[in-house]
Design an enzyme around this catalytic site. Structure first.
Site, PDB file in Angstrom:
ATOM      1  N   HIS A 125       0.811  -1.215   0.000  1.00 37.81           N
ATOM      2  CA  HIS A 125       0.000   0.000   0.000  1.00 37.81           C
ATOM      3  C   HIS A 125       0.847   1.268   0.000  1.00 37.81           C
ATOM      4  CE1 HIS A 125       0.403  -0.079   4.537  1.00 37.81           C
ATOM      5  NE2 HIS A 125       0.420   1.227   4.350  1.00 37.81           N
ATOM      6  N   ASP A 155       0.017  -7.657   1.695  1.00 36.44           N
ATOM      7  CA  ASP A 155       0.481  -6.272   1.655  1.00 36.44           C
ATOM      8  C   ASP A 155       2.007  -6.168   1.643  1.00 36.44           C
ATOM      9  OD1 ASP A 155       0.287  -3.559   1.485  1.00 36.44           O
ATOM     10  OD2 ASP A 155      -0.313  -3.221   3.566  1.00 36.44           O
ATOM     11  N   SER A 229       4.785   2.438   7.896  1.00 28.97           N
ATOM     12  CA  SER A 229       4.345   1.318   7.061  1.00 28.97           C
ATOM     13  C   SER A 229       5.472   0.810   6.175  1.00 28.97           C
ATOM     14  CB  SER A 229       3.170   1.747   6.174  1.00 28.97           C
ATOM     15  OG  SER A 229       2.012   1.940   6.935  1.00 28.97           O
ATOM     16  N   GLY A 285      -9.520 -25.195  -4.087  1.00 27.29           N
ATOM     17  CA  GLY A 285     -10.863 -24.956  -4.609  1.00 27.29           C
ATOM     18  C   GLY A 285     -11.986 -25.177  -3.618  1.00 27.29           C
ATOM     19  N   VAL A 286     -11.852 -24.613  -2.416  1.00 28.10           N
ATOM     20  CA  VAL A 286     -12.943 -24.683  -1.441  1.00 28.10           C
ATOM     21  C   VAL A 286     -13.209 -23.301  -0.868  1.00 28.10           C
ATOM     22  CG1 VAL A 286     -12.543 -27.080  -0.760  1.00 28.10           C
ATOM     23  CG2 VAL A 286     -11.354 -25.245   0.470  1.00 28.10           C
TER      24      VAL A 286
END
Length: 497
Positions: A125, A155, A229, A285-286
């Site tokens: 970010h 991030d 950050s 794939g769940v």
């Protein structure tokens, strides 16, 4: 007089005894066995060793400016004046009357060098959508940087600068070895002030702040503010154990609740971004959700644990292995899945193409299956390309009322009214009693009941039949699989009244 002399000797002996007791007893309110005092750690040597590897990042980006001419009455003599003024003095791209007018926006952050060749880690970010990125070092050297890879899910971004000499670098340590109460050091660029050092402890681990699918933040009370950050969180060994990412603060300043991405989570992502410019996470794939006590009771589980499968991607690895909605994954590749959020992290870290064994509960009994791990990013691209084919709506049926829900078969009219996708199948919820158990669980008109107690339903009568059967079995709650208008699924346990 002899008795007086004897009394005097006794009095002197008493005072001596009192003095001895006063010396031996601890101060008022202190423990009799007070531990030796423990001083705050001296971190000056650590800071001297690592501070040259910490950098301060500034970015610029062009954003659309929201500006307009003052609102004036039509025909006002000032209207023409202001219009002519803005056109004359606004300049190219700066005219407030131009809807596409842009302005330059700057932001500040922090980062750290992990390779002397010029590889830098920061938050995504900090550099997201930036047109230009500049990195300033502790000796005030300023270099232009380019992004070589970024990952929004945790991030993280990796940058590259070209330096005329090897840079001071630090290494990522092992955050899994951190203990609660351990001292840590944050260095960064709060509010653009430059190299600022703060000291604190590890307040908590594995924090989930709903920032992304892989949340397991380190919480620290070392002061972290805006501009920190992307900066490093150091151990007293001088190793980076976290990347400072977020704070909780009503005022915008530090109140002692800061969060860092653990180095154990960041390290494999950083390596992938360096090597490939993108992430390569595992995927089976769940769609999953947390197992609550009520859901555990509805699934005939002994206790609430594991990750409940709310949906399975067609032709995905889990579907090919035979897993289905309602199964509860309790182990993945030999690692226990104690709660829902454990599963995404362990799956993401699994090598693509590896065949792993999954232990899951179905009907209260443990079973196992072999699943071939696929790549998440490829699955996301495919999902964006796939377009669902329209389905024929079933014939209309008279609405019914169950569990405080007004139910109806899905018709074209209901799909249009609630904007329900054609791929969603089940029984439409058209109304909810405010004081019903279903309302307490957040069910709303426009949702669709797909399954009741792990059996598909297509009409209000199907729902009623399943509920009657569960009541005869003595079930206190009924497990309902609910879809929203877009087809996203979740399980809800509703009291079976």
């Amino acid at each position: 007089m002899p008795s007086t002399a004897r009394a005097s000797r006794l009095l002197r002996a008493g005072f001596a005894a009192m003095l001895a007791v006063a010396v031996l007893l601890p101060p008022l309110g202190a423990s009799a066995q007070q531990p030796a005092s423990r001083e705050l750690p001296d971190v000056a040597d650590v800071v001297d060793k690592v501070i040259d590897a910490v950098v301060y990042i500034s970015t610029t980006a062009r954003v659309e400016a929201k500006g307009q001419m003052p609102q004036l009455p039509p025909g006002s003599p000032f209207e023409e004046f202001f219009e002519e003024f803005f056109k004359k003095h606004g300049g190219e791209g700066n005219n407030p009357l131009d809807p596409h007018r842009q302005r330059r926006q700057t932001s500040l952050g922090s980062g750290f060098v992990i390779d002397p060749s010029g590889i830098i880690v920061t938050n995504n970010h900090v550099v997201e959508e930036a047109d230009e990125i500049f990195v300033t070092f502790n000796d005030t050297t300023r270099l232009k940087a380019e992004v070589i890879g970024r990952d929004s899910k945790i991030d993280i971004a990796v940058l590259k600068v070209k330096a005329d000499k090897p840079l001071k670098a630090v290494k990522l340590g092992d955050s899994d070895k951190l203990r609660l109460g351990e001292w840590v050091i944050a260095i960064g660029n709060p509010f653009g002030l430059g190299g600022t050092v703060t000291l604190g402890i590890v307040s908590a681990r594995n924090r989930d702040i709903s920032a992304g699918p892989y949340d397991n933040f380190i919480q620290t009370d070392a002061a972290i503010n805006r501009g920190n950050s992307g900066g490093p969180l150091f151990s007293l060994k001088g190793e980076v154990v976290g990347i400072n990412t977020a704070i909780i603060s009503p005022s915008g300043g530090s109140i002692g609740i800061g969060f860092s991405v653990p180095s154990a989570t960041a390290s494999p992502v950083v390596e992938q971004l360096r090597n490939f410019g993108e992430t390569r996470r595992g995927w089976i794939g769940v769609r999953i959700q947390q197992v609550t006590d009520e859901i555990a009771e509805g699934l005939a589980m002994g206790k609430a644990n594991g990750a409940l499968i709310a949906g399975v991607t067609d032709n995905g690895p889990a579907a090919k292995a035979g897993l289905k909605a309602g199964d509860v994954i309790v182990r993945f590749d030999g690692r226990d899945v104690k709660e829902m959020r454990d599963l995404p992290r362990v799956v993401a870290a699994t090598p693509i193409g590896k065949s792993v064994e999954i232990a899951f509960l179905r009907g209260g009994k443990e079973q196992s299956a072999k699943v071939m791990v696929d790549r998440l990013e490829e699955a996301e691209k495919q999902a964006a390309l796939d377009k669902p084919a329209p389905q024929q709506a079933p014939a209309a049926e008279q609405p019914g009322k169950v569990l405080g829900l007004e139910l109806s078969t899905l018709t074209d009219e209901l799909r249009k009214r609630f904007k329900i996708k054609d791929t969603v199948k089940g029984v439409a919820v058209t109304g909810v009693d405010r004081d019903s158990p279903a309302s307490e669980k957040g069910l709303q008109p426009g949702q669709v009941i797909v399954e009741v107690a792990q059996e598909q339903v297509a009409s209000p009568a199907d729902v009623q039949r399943r509920l009657d059967a569960l009541k005869k079995e003595g079930r206190k709650s009924v497990l309902i699989l609910v879809a929203n208008a877009d087809g996203e699924l979740r399980f809800v346990a509703v009291a079976a009244r």
